[in-house]
Write an enzyme that holds these catalytic residues in place. Sequence first.
Site, PDB file in Angstrom:
ATOM      1  N   ARG A  43      -2.457 -10.458  -2.303  1.00  0.00           N
ATOM      2  CA  ARG A  43      -1.363  -9.484  -2.431  1.00  0.00           C
ATOM      3  C   ARG A  43      -1.851  -8.033  -2.422  1.00  0.00           C
ATOM      4  NH1 ARG A  43       3.593 -11.342  -4.562  1.00  0.00           N
ATOM      5  NH2 ARG A  43       3.927 -13.451  -3.839  1.00  0.00           N
ATOM      6  N   ARG A  47       3.681  -3.648  -3.231  1.00  0.00           N
ATOM      7  CA  ARG A  47       4.312  -2.604  -4.033  1.00  0.00           C
ATOM      8  C   ARG A  47       3.389  -1.755  -4.883  1.00  0.00           C
ATOM      9  NH1 ARG A  47       8.803  -6.509  -6.402  1.00  0.00           N
ATOM     10  NH2 ARG A  47       6.960  -7.819  -6.203  1.00  0.00           N
ATOM     11  N   ARG A  56       8.677   0.494   3.717  1.00  0.00           N
ATOM     12  CA  ARG A  56       9.599  -0.614   3.503  1.00  0.00           C
ATOM     13  C   ARG A  56      11.010  -0.152   3.119  1.00  0.00           C
ATOM     14  NH1 ARG A  56       9.146  -5.388   1.211  1.00  0.00           N
ATOM     15  NH2 ARG A  56      11.396  -5.162   1.274  1.00  0.00           N
ATOM     16  N   ASP A  92       5.147 -13.883   4.651  1.00  0.00           N
ATOM     17  CA  ASP A  92       5.429 -14.600   3.408  1.00  0.00           C
ATOM     18  C   ASP A  92       5.400 -16.095   3.681  1.00  0.00           C
ATOM     19  OD1 ASP A  92       6.322 -13.960   0.473  1.00  0.00           O
ATOM     20  OD2 ASP A  92       7.405 -15.753   1.092  1.00  0.00           O
ATOM     21  N   TYR A 167      10.030 -24.537  -3.936  1.00  0.00           N
ATOM     22  CA  TYR A 167      11.124 -23.589  -3.640  1.00  0.00           C
ATOM     23  C   TYR A 167      12.317 -24.304  -3.003  1.00  0.00           C
ATOM     24  CZ  TYR A 167       8.160 -19.614  -4.804  1.00  0.00           C
ATOM     25  OH  TYR A 167       7.380 -18.712  -5.484  1.00  0.00           O
TER      26      TYR A 167
END
Length: 362
Positions: A43, A47, A56, A92, A167
């Site tokens: 990662r 952010r 973004r 992703d 998920y």
Amino acid sequence: MSETTAAQSGQQPAARRGAAYDSAFLRAARREPVPHTPVWFMRQAGRSLPEYLKVREGIPMLDSCMRPELVKEITLQPVRRHKVDAAIFFSDIVVPLKAVGIDVDIKPGVGPVIADPIRTFADLERLRPLEPADMPYITEAVGLLVDELGSTPLIGFAGAPFTLASYLVEGGPSKSHEKTKAMMYGAPDLWAALVDRLADITSMFLKIQIEAGASAVQLFDSWVGALAPADYRRSVMPASTKVFDAVAGYGVPRIHFGVGTGELLGLLGEAGADVVGVDWRVPLDVAAGRVGPGKALQGNLDPAVLFAPTAVVEAKAREVLDAAAAISDTGHIFNLGHGVMPSMDPDALSRLVDFVHRSSAR
Ligand code: CP3
């Protein structure tokens, strides 16, 4: 040598080795001597970087994954800023699910949310095989990146069958994985069919990235630490092994990572990985004993250490380097034990890269 022959023989012809072949990252993954311990962060794009938030702005996460120029820019941001030894493709784990038609969205601060969870044999029909034509934007983005990166390797990645299944079955993020485990224990035939379909989708997602020029791949089984070893071996490992076998012939290093997998480290290697990713709970010298010989290790500084003063970060990073050196002078890729957090100070990450490079120089 044709592509097929190269893939079948497990050898890469010189032309396919690419400019990154002799990078510290790929050399460490092959357990060859390196000038310094290579370092990258799971990662690393995202952010924590103001330049990421800027590009973004106003673009939903999954839309951004389908814009090759934007993917290229975001992937390169941490390489430019931190001078890490590898780039990880910005995408992703749910992108291939969306590409085969699953209604999935990534909700900010939540994670992937599935509109209609997969719970029955009839639901499985919605998980059709993935084809390269489903994701031309991936091939294009990887191609742009490899051209730009030159001798810096690009890591392709995918979600492992268990983590994707979680998920899909829960319908979103879950701490207990209760519906997933209920299917795994209570409907083993349905479960086996589900993870087998996911293995095929994941294999194709990795193949697309490798064919386009990725020089290593990481399989993220982030949540598999929820399982006991016997259940992992019986219900999950066959599907993950299918993925590793599907890309074995390309000869690119295959990394396998999950969180809380101290009891599973041996099996994560046995599933077919060349490099086992270790979280921060198990020191690397202990992990090496569990993984056994013949595999490189990646990890494993506790990400939260980055919130402590620089001297502490360096002391803890030194412990990781020493634990790795205690077992072997080859085969260590420095990383965090899990991903970069959005609230992390990017300068602390840059300083850590510099520290690892300086203090591991040989
Ligand atoms: O820099 C990199 O590592 C490459 C990009 C990458 C992303 N997701 C981008 C992303 C990678 C490798 C992933 C993998 C991924 N996605 C995993 C496995 C890695 C891990 O952390 O264990 C998992 C479990 C997911 C599912 C997922 N996607 C989650 C849990 C989240 C976070 C939700 C949130 O908002 O906190 C996402 C969204 C996501 N994927 C973001 C990024 C940069 C944040 C979304 C944003 O910036 O708006």
